[in-house]
Design an enzyme around this catalytic site. Structure first.
Site, short mmCIF file in Angstrom:
data_model
loop_
_atom_site.label_atom_id
_atom_site.label_comp_id
_atom_site.label_asym_id
_atom_site.label_seq_id
_atom_site.Cartn_x
_atom_site.Cartn_y
_atom_site.Cartn_z
N LYS A 100 -0.99 -5.81 1.93
CA LYS A 100 -0.50 -4.45 1.68
C LYS A 100 -0.58 -4.15 0.18
O LYS A 100 0.42 -4.06 -0.52
CB LYS A 100 0.92 -4.30 2.20
CG LYS A 100 1.03 -4.50 3.71
CD LYS A 100 2.47 -4.49 4.19
CE LYS A 100 2.54 -4.73 5.69
NZ LYS A 100 3.94 -4.79 6.18
N LYS A 148 -2.48 -11.89 15.78
CA LYS A 148 -1.28 -11.11 16.09
C LYS A 148 -1.25 -10.72 17.56
O LYS A 148 -2.11 -11.12 18.35
CB LYS A 148 -1.20 -9.89 15.18
CG LYS A 148 -1.04 -10.24 13.70
CD LYS A 148 -0.61 -9.04 12.90
CE LYS A 148 -0.25 -9.44 11.48
NZ LYS A 148 0.38 -8.32 10.74
N GLU A 156 1.06 -15.14 14.85
CA GLU A 156 2.35 -14.45 14.79
C GLU A 156 3.03 -14.51 16.16
O GLU A 156 2.40 -14.22 17.18
CB GLU A 156 2.13 -13.00 14.38
CG GLU A 156 3.40 -12.17 14.29
CD GLU A 156 3.11 -10.73 13.97
OE1 GLU A 156 3.21 -10.36 12.79
OE2 GLU A 156 2.75 -9.98 14.90
#
Length: 283
Positions: free
Chosen positions: A134, A166, A195
């Protein structure tokens, strides 16, 4: 490490100068071309200084004859009112480069300052604070450099250097075991991180042989449970990473669970530029 970023620094600066100067600095051209000046950069708040290579490169590309004298080191903690660097050269070129150079120094110092703050919050726990992807577009490597300067650590650089499997990847692959197996087959040398959102998924990811397991939005109690479960039996122990919903209040509690690392997007996406100013010096 900055030597490895040399090309990135040059590209970042070249693009920033083109964006700012365009066809020419019409305001700076009001000043006689031969007029020489000295200037100083002052920091208006406490900060960790970061971005000297980008700052230097701005003036190198504008005018290699500009002289810079740094009064602080990269990564140094400075106080309000402290002078950081002195510059000497033609007034036109000093003023043309001012905003571009300051943008790099302010932004990267902001990232480094925030990173130092988070690193201090977990000091003594032996846990690593990681950044994420990010980042500001075009400044990925610059901000990750600033994170290291501030005392935190880098997660993967991009989509190419490590797997991060994910929820949607798991669903599309048919399950946790299938996703991990496919990753191992596709790129045997790459780190595989997955994840998970529950203890059951954590156990499945561990059994599948993931290298790192990201515990997404786990409570402190569930993090402790996962840490204890990760110490059992003879299965190779993966690294455990906490992520999601982490605040400055909960961070020390999470660090105390025995987790290996904590990823925090706010290191780069929520950074506040450090307040700096440039003033011409009367001689």
């Amino acid at each position: 490490m900055i030597t490895e970023l040399k090309d990135t620094v040059q590209i970042n600066v070249r693009q920033a100068l083109q964006e700012d100067i365009g066809s020419g600095d019409i305001t700076a051209n009001l000043i006689p071309s031969a007029q020489q000046e000295q200037a100083g950069i002052i920091c208006r708040e406490q900060a960790i200084i970061c971005g000297r290579p980008w700052f230097d490169e701005v003036f190198r590309q504008i005018d290699p004859l500009i002289k810079l004298e740094w009064l602080v080191k990269e990564g140094e903690h400075v106080q309000p009112g402290q002078e950081l660097v002195r510059l000497q050269g033609t007034a036109r070129h000093l003023l043309t480069g001012e905003r571009c150079a300051m943008n790099f120094l302010q932004t990267l110092s902001g990232t480094a300052t925030r990173s130092r703050h988070f690193a201090n919050l977990v000091a003594g726990h032996g846990v690593k604070i990681l950044d994420t992807r990010k980042t500001l577009p075009g400044l990925r490597l610059a901000q990750k450099y600033a994170v290291r300067t501030g005392g935190c650590h880098n997660h993967r650089i991009g989509l190419y250097d490590a797997f991060l499997i994910k929820e949607n990847h798991i669903a599309a692959c048919g399950g946790i075991h299938e996703a991990v197996a496919k990753a191992r087959q596709t790129a045997p040398g790459k780190v595989i991180e997955i994840e998970v959102e529950t203890i059951e998924e954590f156990l499945a990811a561990r059994a599948a042989g993931a290298d790192t397991i990201m515990l997404d939005n786990f409570s402190v109690e569930l993090l402790k449970e996962a840490v204890q479960l990760n110490k059992k039996d003879g299965v190779p122990r993966p690294l455990l990473e906490a992520s999601g919903g982490i605040s400055e209040t909960t961070l020390p509690l999470i660090a105390a669970t025995g987790i290996d690392c904590i990823s925090i997007g706010a290191l780069t996406k929520d950074c506040k530029a450090v307040d700096l100013s440039m003033r011409l010096i009367e001689t």
